[in-house]
Design a protein around this motif. Structure first.
Motif, mmCIF file in Angstrom:
data_model
loop_
_atom_site.group_PDB
_atom_site.id
_atom_site.type_symbol
_atom_site.label_atom_id
_atom_site.label_comp_id
_atom_site.label_asym_id
_atom_site.label_seq_id
_atom_site.Cartn_x
_atom_site.Cartn_y
_atom_site.Cartn_z
ATOM 1 N N LEU A 1 1.301 -1.446 0.264
ATOM 2 C CA LEU A 1 0.136 -0.331 -0.281
ATOM 3 C C LEU A 1 0.997 1.011 -0.208
ATOM 4 O O LEU A 1 1.788 1.651 1.566
ATOM 5 C CB LEU A 1 -0.873 -0.302 0.928
ATOM 6 N N PHE A 16 10.537 -5.650 4.313
ATOM 7 C CA PHE A 16 9.080 -6.103 4.668
ATOM 8 C C PHE A 16 9.829 -5.687 2.730
ATOM 9 O O PHE A 16 9.120 -6.326 1.898
ATOM 10 C CB PHE A 16 7.936 -5.671 4.454
ATOM 11 N N ASP A 20 5.441 2.944 14.339
ATOM 12 C CA ASP A 20 5.593 2.641 13.375
ATOM 13 C C ASP A 20 4.863 3.185 12.158
ATOM 14 O O ASP A 20 3.805 2.819 12.262
ATOM 15 C CB ASP A 20 6.257 1.379 12.765
ATOM 16 N N ALA A 56 3.618 -5.124 8.877
ATOM 17 C CA ALA A 56 2.997 -6.260 8.025
ATOM 18 C C ALA A 56 3.463 -7.911 8.505
ATOM 19 O O ALA A 56 2.702 -8.080 9.226
ATOM 20 C CB ALA A 56 3.923 -5.965 6.759
ATOM 21 N N ASN A 57 4.927 -8.220 8.225
ATOM 22 C CA ASN A 57 5.388 -9.136 8.970
ATOM 23 C C ASN A 57 5.034 -9.578 10.407
ATOM 24 O O ASN A 57 5.460 -10.418 10.919
ATOM 25 C CB ASN A 57 6.302 -9.981 8.255
ATOM 26 N N GLY A 58 5.713 -8.247 11.129
ATOM 27 C CA GLY A 58 5.728 -7.935 12.157
ATOM 28 C C GLY A 58 7.482 -7.951 12.324
ATOM 29 O O GLY A 58 8.099 -7.181 13.833
ATOM 30 N N GLU A 59 8.353 -8.051 11.369
ATOM 31 C CA GLU A 59 9.799 -8.179 11.393
ATOM 32 C C GLU A 59 10.501 -6.682 11.900
ATOM 33 O O GLU A 59 11.441 -6.947 13.567
ATOM 34 C CB GLU A 59 10.534 -8.278 10.351
ATOM 35 N N ALA A 60 9.893 -5.894 11.939
ATOM 36 C CA ALA A 60 10.485 -3.800 12.460
ATOM 37 C C ALA A 60 9.920 -3.673 13.524
ATOM 38 O O ALA A 60 11.022 -3.611 14.440
ATOM 39 C CB ALA A 60 9.603 -3.435 11.310
ATOM 40 N N LYS A 101 -1.594 -4.412 8.003
ATOM 41 C CA LYS A 101 -2.239 -4.818 6.611
ATOM 42 C C LYS A 101 -2.435 -6.150 8.118
ATOM 43 O O LYS A 101 -1.486 -7.295 7.753
ATOM 44 C CB LYS A 101 -0.982 -5.240 5.867
#
Ligand code: 5GP
Length: 191
Positions: free
Chosen positions: A20, A99, A124, A128-132, A156
């Protein structure tokens, strides 16, 4: 948060299945008044917490975090994406898989600025995948500080990061949660 959802519907651009673009108001050109309203909403959500510091990650988290920090009256600390090996002992570090860029990098903060008596709100732009977020949470935990919670602009929700992090007991408050998005059919939000 309706204001943010409406703005995403109006100006957000869906690219492919899972990107997005909100660079006309959030993370390239910035609508400061919108950020101010977002800051107020995080303050409302976390009003019972005595936040001592806001932690974010460079670059696109910084503007959002700074405006939110005005509501809390606390400093912003941003994790730097490090390209060089760091001198052991001076920094807390975590590895994050990007990501948007598809590569791993180290994030660092100076030990000077994160201490065991901190109660930290992590902010933040996207989840998204939660990595950060996982990397930022690790930095706080390595410092012996407490994670009060996370404030995300856009989650997301069809990607796994938010649910995974909530399951670990960390509070995550996202101002807009995208349930689904499609270039033709548009964007659907969830609570
Ligand atoms: P995660 O680490 O949760 O997988 O992804 C979050 C990070 O990736 C955020 O810091 C954000 O910069 C970037 N990101 C993830 N998804 C998007 C997206 O759809 N659009 C934009 N502009 N950035 C994203």
């Amino acid at each position: 948060m309706k204001l943010l959802e409406d703005r995403i519907r109006k100006d957000g651009i869906v690219i492919g299945a899972d990107i997005l673009k909100v660079d006309s108001f959030l993370n390239h050109q910035i609508d400061v008044e919108l950020l101010a309203e977002m800051g107020k909403e995080w303050k409302r959500l976390y009003q019972d917490e005595k936040i001592t510091k806001i932690l974010t990650i460079e670059a696109s988290g910084i503007g959002i975090a700074c405006i939110a920090a005005q509501q809390f009256g606390v400093p912003v600390l941003f994790a730097k994406k490090s390209k060089t090996k760091n001198i052991a002992g001076e920094v807390y570090t975590a590895k994050v898989m990007s990501f948007t860029h598809g590569r791993e990098y180290d994030i660092i903060v100076s030990r000077k600025f994160l201490t065991a008596d901190d109660n930290v709100l992590i902010i933040d732009d996207f989840l998204a995948n939660g990595e950060a977020l996982r990397g930022l949470i690790k930095l706080v935990q390595d410092a012996g500080a407490r994670v009060a919670g996370c404030g995300i602009a856009i989650e997301k929700a069809f990607q796994p990061g938010g649910d995974q992090i909530r399951k670990t007991g960390v509070r995550v408050e996202s101002l807009a949660r995208v349930l689904s998005m499609d270039e033709n059919e548009g964007i659907v939000f969830t609570d």
